[in-house]
Design an enzyme around this catalytic site. Structure first.
Site, PDB file in Angstrom:
ATOM      1  N   LEU A 182       0.850  -1.191   0.000  1.00 28.30           N
ATOM      2  CA  LEU A 182       0.000   0.000   0.000  1.00 28.30           C
ATOM      3  C   LEU A 182       0.884   1.237   0.000  1.00 28.30           C
ATOM      4  O   LEU A 182       1.640   1.467   0.955  1.00 28.30           O
ATOM      5  CB  LEU A 182      -0.913   0.020   1.226  1.00 28.30           C
ATOM      6  N   GLU A 183       0.822   2.013  -1.066  1.00 29.83           N
ATOM      7  CA  GLU A 183       1.545   3.284  -1.142  1.00 29.83           C
ATOM      8  C   GLU A 183       0.507   4.388  -0.963  1.00 29.83           C
ATOM      9  O   GLU A 183      -0.250   4.696  -1.886  1.00 29.83           O
ATOM     10  CB  GLU A 183       2.273   3.407  -2.479  1.00 29.83           C
ATOM     11  N   LEU A 184       0.480   4.979   0.217  1.00 36.61           N
ATOM     12  CA  LEU A 184      -0.598   5.901   0.570  1.00 36.61           C
ATOM     13  C   LEU A 184      -0.067   7.341   0.649  1.00 36.61           C
ATOM     14  O   LEU A 184       0.706   7.749  -0.195  1.00 36.61           O
ATOM     15  CB  LEU A 184      -1.249   5.431   1.864  1.00 36.61           C
TER      16      LEU A 184
END
Length: 453
Positions: free
Chosen positions: A206-208
């Site tokens: 997850l690249e948030l």
């Protein structure tokens, strides 16, 4: 969709993607695809986001070519089984780690860098030997169309396929028997993706985002700090997940720093940025109105001009304490920069710790001990000392978040490792057999205690 998943899974199981020669050939083909479609890509980015040729090439295409070059240079070495040492109890055996692709990877991409953030994970997945389904953002439909067009032209759908659509398509894809999910986007959506994946134990990256601070101490080289903050914040009109979200400046240098910031905004974007054809627009009406609402409800130090016709908002500096309440809690994702002051680094650290862990952090100051204090006292994904954004352009530095700013890392070797399952193997000798391991051994317990101390 179900047929596509079955097709890719079957093709993967047939072993087409596993060899070094195949992966190398596909990476070279991928690079040629970017060269062939350069003009359509630039036009699409211009249409969807009003990106200039320089910003589109430097921030999207060049980053991808750099990533491909890094994979091509090293994947042969990264693919090799990794020999590991063995304890005394394993004498005679060979021990190593095999590098296995996961299988079918789903990449869900955002709209702010719709080419780069769609294809950078795909490059890593190719290098690691997977098949890929790419779901680009519906918010930038022209870029999405070009992505589908060029992938279809260069790759078989059983290997790499683009599936367009809105959130309902993402939900349907998440219901499929996937082997890995790579998501880039907001924290709120990332939590939903994680919940769906974890219910079936599908691994995820997850690249948030989050509220990434820029901290400017009193010993900073102010003109350079201002120049690099303006570049990092207002590139892509602030629609960058690692853009400085707010500015923390030592109270004794606030006015001088802001004077430099104003000067560089004018130098980079002119006296009327909203009429500058090279200045990026806000991606759609929803986000434009959201940002405009925040701007109207804040005390403006500099800027504030908006243009309803082309959805552009001038780079704007806001008084942090008198800014819209939502700006203090939510990621801004636009060309609005609230400014707060601090009296000591301890106070600045406390202000950052009061918010969730950021994706990036930027510190400006010359004292090495204070640089170390900031980087070790705070938890964040990655960042720079005396710069902004630049850490993400080094393929040797893994990129990713922590806490609410993300899970997992990629870029360079980290991309290969993200999409690779490491399989541990002990290859035992048959020339002799260790008696101490068996329950009928009279000396086994003594021997084990002896070697372990």
């Amino acid at each position: 969709m179900e047929n596509l998943v079955k097709l890719q899974k079957q093709w993967f199981e047939e072993g087409h993607t596993r060899s070094y020669d195949f992966r190398r050939k596909q990476l070279k083909r991928f690079k040629q695809m970017l060269i062939t479609f350069e003009k359509p890509i630039l036009r699409a980015l211009r249409y969807d986001l009003s990106k200039s040729e320089y910003e589109a090439y430097a921030g999207e295409i060049a980053v991808l070519k750099n990533e491909i070059n890094e994979q091509l240079k090293h994947i042969k070495q990264w693919m090799k089984p990794e020999k590991v040492k063995a304890p005394f109890t394993h004498i005679g055996s060979r021990n190593y780690i095999l590098k296995d692709p996961y299988g079918l990877v789903l990449v869900i991409a955002p709209w702010n860098y719709p080419l780069q953030l769609s294809l950078a994970p795909v490059i890593g997945a190719i290098a690691a030997g997977n098949t890929i389904i790419l779901k680009p953002s519906e918010v930038t439909p022209t870029v999405s169309w070009v992505l589908k067009k060029m992938i279809n032209q260069y790759f078989k759908e059983e290997y790499i396929a683009v599936v367009e659509g809105g959130k309902e398509v993402t939900e349907q894809l998440m219901m499929q028997p996937l082997d890995y999910v790579f998501f880039t986007g907001s924290t709120s959506v990332g939590k939903k993706i994680l919940a769906q994946a974890s219910s079936r134990l599908i691994p995820v990256t997850l690249e948030l985002g989050g509220k990434s601070p820029a901290i400017v101490h009193k010993d900073a080289v102010l003109h350079l700090a201002a120049k690099r903050i303006v570049w990092g914040k207002f590139t892509n009109a602030g629609q960058t997940c690692i853009a400085p979200d707010y500015l923390l400046v030592h109270h004794t240098i606030k006015n001088e720093l802001l004077a430099h910031i104003k000067s560089y905004i004018q130098m980079f974007y002119g006296d009327q940025p909203v009429k500058n054809g090279k200045y990026v627009k806000i991606v759609n009406d929803h986000h434009y109105k959201r940002l405009k609402k925040h701007l109207i409800a804040s005390e403006i130090i500099y800027g504030g001009e908006v243009h309803d016709g082309n959805q552009k908002i001038e780079p704007s500096i806001l008084d942090g304490l008198n800014s819209h309440e939502a700006l203090k809690e939510e990621e801004i994702f636009g060309p609005l920069l609230p400014v707060f002051t601090f009296s000591s680094l301890e106070e600045a650290v406390s202000m950052v710790k009061a918010k969730p862990k950021p994706l990036a952090l930027y510190y400006f100051g010359e004292n090495k001990e204070e640089q170390m204090f900031i980087t070790t006292s705070l938890s964040f994904g990655g960042g720079c000392i005396n710069d902004t954004l630049y850490h993400t352009l080094n393929p040797h530095l893994p990129f990713g978040g922590i806490g609410e700013s993300g899970i997992g890392m990629y870029h360079g070797q980290a991309s290969f490792e993200t999409f690779t399952h490491t399989k541990s193997i002990t290859n035992q000798s048959t020339k002799f057999d260790h008696r101490f391991r068996y329950p009928d051994s009279k000396t086994g317990l003594f021997f084990i205690k002896k070697i372990l101390g």
